[in-house]
Write an enzyme that holds these catalytic residues in place. Structure first.
Site, PDB file in Angstrom:
ATOM      1  N   CYS A 172      27.473  51.862  89.822  1.00  0.00           N
ATOM      2  CA  CYS A 172      26.101  51.967  89.323  1.00  0.00           C
ATOM      3  C   CYS A 172      25.844  53.400  88.828  1.00  0.00           C
ATOM      4  O   CYS A 172      26.416  54.351  89.355  1.00  0.00           O
ATOM      5  CB  CYS A 172      25.141  51.620  90.455  1.00  0.00           C
ATOM      6  SG  CYS A 172      23.416  51.737  89.991  1.00  0.00           S
ATOM      7  N   GLU A 215      31.987  48.867  99.175  1.00  0.00           N
ATOM      8  CA  GLU A 215      33.100  47.932  98.922  1.00  0.00           C
ATOM      9  C   GLU A 215      32.624  46.485  99.012  1.00  0.00           C
ATOM     10  O   GLU A 215      33.011  45.650  98.187  1.00  0.00           O
ATOM     11  CB  GLU A 215      34.261  48.181  99.899  1.00  0.00           C
ATOM     12  CG  GLU A 215      34.933  49.552  99.777  1.00  0.00           C
ATOM     13  CD  GLU A 215      35.479  49.877  98.380  1.00  0.00           C
ATOM     14  OE1 GLU A 215      35.645  48.962  97.559  1.00  0.00           O
ATOM     15  OE2 GLU A 215      35.697  51.074  98.094  1.00  0.00           O
ATOM     16  N   CYS A 250      22.182  55.561  94.287  1.00  0.00           N
ATOM     17  CA  CYS A 250      22.543  54.199  94.700  1.00  0.00           C
ATOM     18  C   CYS A 250      23.897  54.228  95.414  1.00  0.00           C
ATOM     19  O   CYS A 250      24.810  54.946  95.015  1.00  0.00           O
ATOM     20  CB  CYS A 250      22.603  53.283  93.482  1.00  0.00           C
ATOM     21  SG  CYS A 250      23.175  51.618  93.872  1.00  0.00           S
TER      22      CYS A 250
END
Lengths: 179, 447
Positions: A143, A133, A148
């Protein structure tokens, strides 16, 4: 020049050791010191009795109202079932390229899904969701690089699958924006 | 398609819904915008094109169902997802009937929303690819190589344009090399069947048995050597066009078989009794005098009338000399580009030669002459020395391509050379005297 900091604001949240660990991790991940900061938030005003849930957008509004001058970012941490009007629930919410974000442990706990309590798993999920966040507040989109922390997660299993780290591309963006 | 290439418009009168969806899609990297009602959305449609529209049903003014109809009437490929707080079977059925992609009730499970958008993008991408492929097909099937401005050719173009709109059977007549197959392809590519194939069959290139197999296909084991199933040309032409080149060359048996298929649009593969239904348009071509063949009983009259509903006559090149410079330059540009040769032009002298030649091989011959000239040319302009005409020595003697015509001309040449001495001529030709007499009679040769 004032040294900027990340403020971690507990909202009816009392697990201080979890918050300490979160501050320690965020300081390292973003290169900005993170501190716990208390701020009065009225959760009753954002409660939707029909849904029996809390409107995360309204909570976020209260959270970022009159931010401290040295606030690089403000992260609200709660244990409430959050929602945005169109969706059944959210793990958290952030202002894209804004100052504030909020994250809830409510659906990060195994107990919510009828499982055994696991404090280690909860800690890891919270670190990931908080980083995710806050990543949005630094302008990061979801992403597509596998693993990730900025990959989109709609189930808790998705959170468990990804890493707590940014991929190289996302890390570059965060670094450049933090500076 | 990257997320930032996808334009999503959210149309909902509730601010909180617009806002939360906007943020949700924004963090996914989509191009998002919002409109509070149909009127505002219409304005957004004037500004740019949208891939996906999330549309609320209950809105003041024009409602979502009506707005969806409007969107679909403008562009059926826009993905519309109807969202409603008051789901009902009736409105869902109506929305889907009107072309909506999905109908979902609020609130939506985040995972469902993610999947729905992913599917919507996939559908949109397929639709876009489909449009691009259709465009490519149209580009590929455009009537390339049909060049000319002569009144005769303009008449042909006019016929092609009008006959393409219909499903009529067409017979194209013209000498060898005039471009009969190109005209057939032009008709096909301008017809409603253009997205299905055009299948060509050169009837003169096969023996009767092979032609049958080519046309109808065969089952595995239908005859010796049929080691696998073969789909015939008729079957492959389903929904498209079948082009019979040199139709005048098929045997009486094949004529009867073909007539039956044209009448019933049903046939069976060789070695099978199963009837297969096909839907195709027939275009045929010939350089023969089919009327004479009918009169002489070599070609079935009923098949002739079945094939010859609309006739297009392609004039030989010698009758439209004004098209020669245009065609020559067209082929010149085409081949200098493909061979990347730095030749600037065709010299006036060379062009004069091209204009004065008889072109027995028509456009095909002109194309070959230009192609060869470009290969051999070592200067900046094509000169007369670069031009080579295969029929120049006897350019008035214009042979057709059929074996019969070649045979007739060869026999006549040998007879003239031997002073019509039958024994000498038959010896030279390596045939017996009776056969030679029969050939003389057949070809109506005389001293």
């Amino acid at each position: 020049m004032i040294d900027k900091r990340i403020y971690v604001v507990p909202i009816e949240f009392y697990d201080l050791s979890l918050l300490d660990s979160l501050c320690f991790y965020l300081s390292n991940a973003f290169g900005i010191p993170a501190y716990i900061e208390n701020k009065p938030i009225n959760i009753n005003r954002v409660f939707d009795p029909l849904r029996n849930q809390y409107n995360s957008s309204y909570l976020l509004k209260q959270l970022i109202n009159k931010p401290p001058k040295d606030a690089a970012r403000i992260l609200g941490v709660c244990n409430l079932d959050l929602f945005i009007p169109i969706l059944t629930f959210v793990f958290g919410e952030a202002q894209l390229e804004g100052i504030g974000a909020i994250v809830s442990t409510y659906r990060l706990k195994n107990e919510f899904y009828g499982g055994q309590s696991d404090s280690h798993a909860l800690m890891e999920r919270l670190l990931k969701e908080a980083t995710h966040e806050l990543g949005h507040t630094y302008g990061l989109y979801h992403c597509h690089n596998s693993g990730c922390v900025m990959t989109s997660s709609t189930y808790v299993e998705d959170i468990d699958e990804k890493s707590v780290l940014f991929c190289r591309e996302c890390e570059e963006v965060v670094k450049s924006r933090v500076q | 398609m990257n997320n930032n290439d996808v334009n999503i418009l959210i149309v909902d009168d509730e601010f909180s819904v617009r806002d939360s969806l906007f943020k949700w899609f924004k963090t996914d990297g989509f191009n998002v915008d919002t409109a509070e009602n149909a009127e505002a959305a219409l304005q957004k449609f004037k500004e740019k094109s949208w891939d996906i529209v999330l549309l609320d049903i209950k809105m003041p003014g024009m409602d979502g169902i009506e707005f969806n109809r409007h969107i679909q009437s403008v562009d059926q490929n826009i993905i519309v997802i109807i969202i409603t707080a008051y789901a009902s079977v009736d409105t869902a059925v109506q929305a889907i009937k009107d072309g909506a992609f999905e109908y979902v009730s609020k609130p939506i499970d985040p995972d469902n929303l993610t999947h729905m958008i992913r599917n919507a993008i996939e559908k949109r991408l397929l639709a876009k690819e489909n449009i691009q492929l259709r465009q490519k097909i149209e580009d590929l099937t455009s009537a390339d190589d049909i060049v000319g401005t002569s009144p005769q050719l303009r008449k042909v173009f006019k016929m092609v344009a009008s006959v393409a709109k219909t499903d009529s059977t067409v017979m194209i007549r013209g000498e060898s090399g005039t471009g009969k197959e190109l005209i057939a392809r032009a008709i096909h590519s301008n017809s409603t069947r253009r997205y299905a194939p055009i299948i060509s069959l050169n009837c003169g290139a096969f023996t009767e048995t092979l032609l049958e197999s080519e046309l109808f296909g065969h089952e595995k084991g239908a005859f010796t050597g049929a080691d696998r199933l073969r789909i015939g040309k008729l079957e492959r032409a389903n929904n498209g066009t079948i082009f019979f080149d040199e139709i005048g060359n098929i045997s009486m048996k094949m004529q009867m078989d073909l007539l039956r298929v044209l009448d019933t649009k049903h046939f069976s593969r060789l070695g099978s009794e199963k009837s297969i239904e096909v839907d195709f348009r027939v275009i045929s071509a010939t350089n023969r005098d089919l009327e004479s063949a009918v009169n002489e009983g070599h070609f079935r009259e009923d098949l002739y009338f079945r094939l010859n509903v609309v006739t297009i006559d392609i004039p030989p090149l010698r009758d439209r000399k004004e098209d020669i410079p245009l065609l020559a330059r067209y082929f010149f540009n085409k081949y200098t580009q493909s061979m990347t040769k730095d030749i600037k032009d065709i010299s006036p002298e060379a062009m004069e030669m091209l204009l004065n030649y008889g072109w027995p091989g028509n456009v095909r011959e002109l194309r070959n002459v230009i192609e060869r000239a470009i290969v051999v040319c070592e200067n900046k302009k094509i000169s007369p020395a670069d031009l080579s005409f295969p029929f120049r020595a006897g350019s008035k003697q214009q042979y057709g391509d059929s074996l019969e015509e070649l045979e007739k001309n060869h026999i006549e040449r040998i007879l003239n050379r031997t002073g019509w001495h039958i024994s000498q001529a038959s010896e030279t030709l390596k045939i017996d005297r009776t056969t030679l007499y029969n050939k003389i009679k057949k070809y109506n040769l005389s001293k």
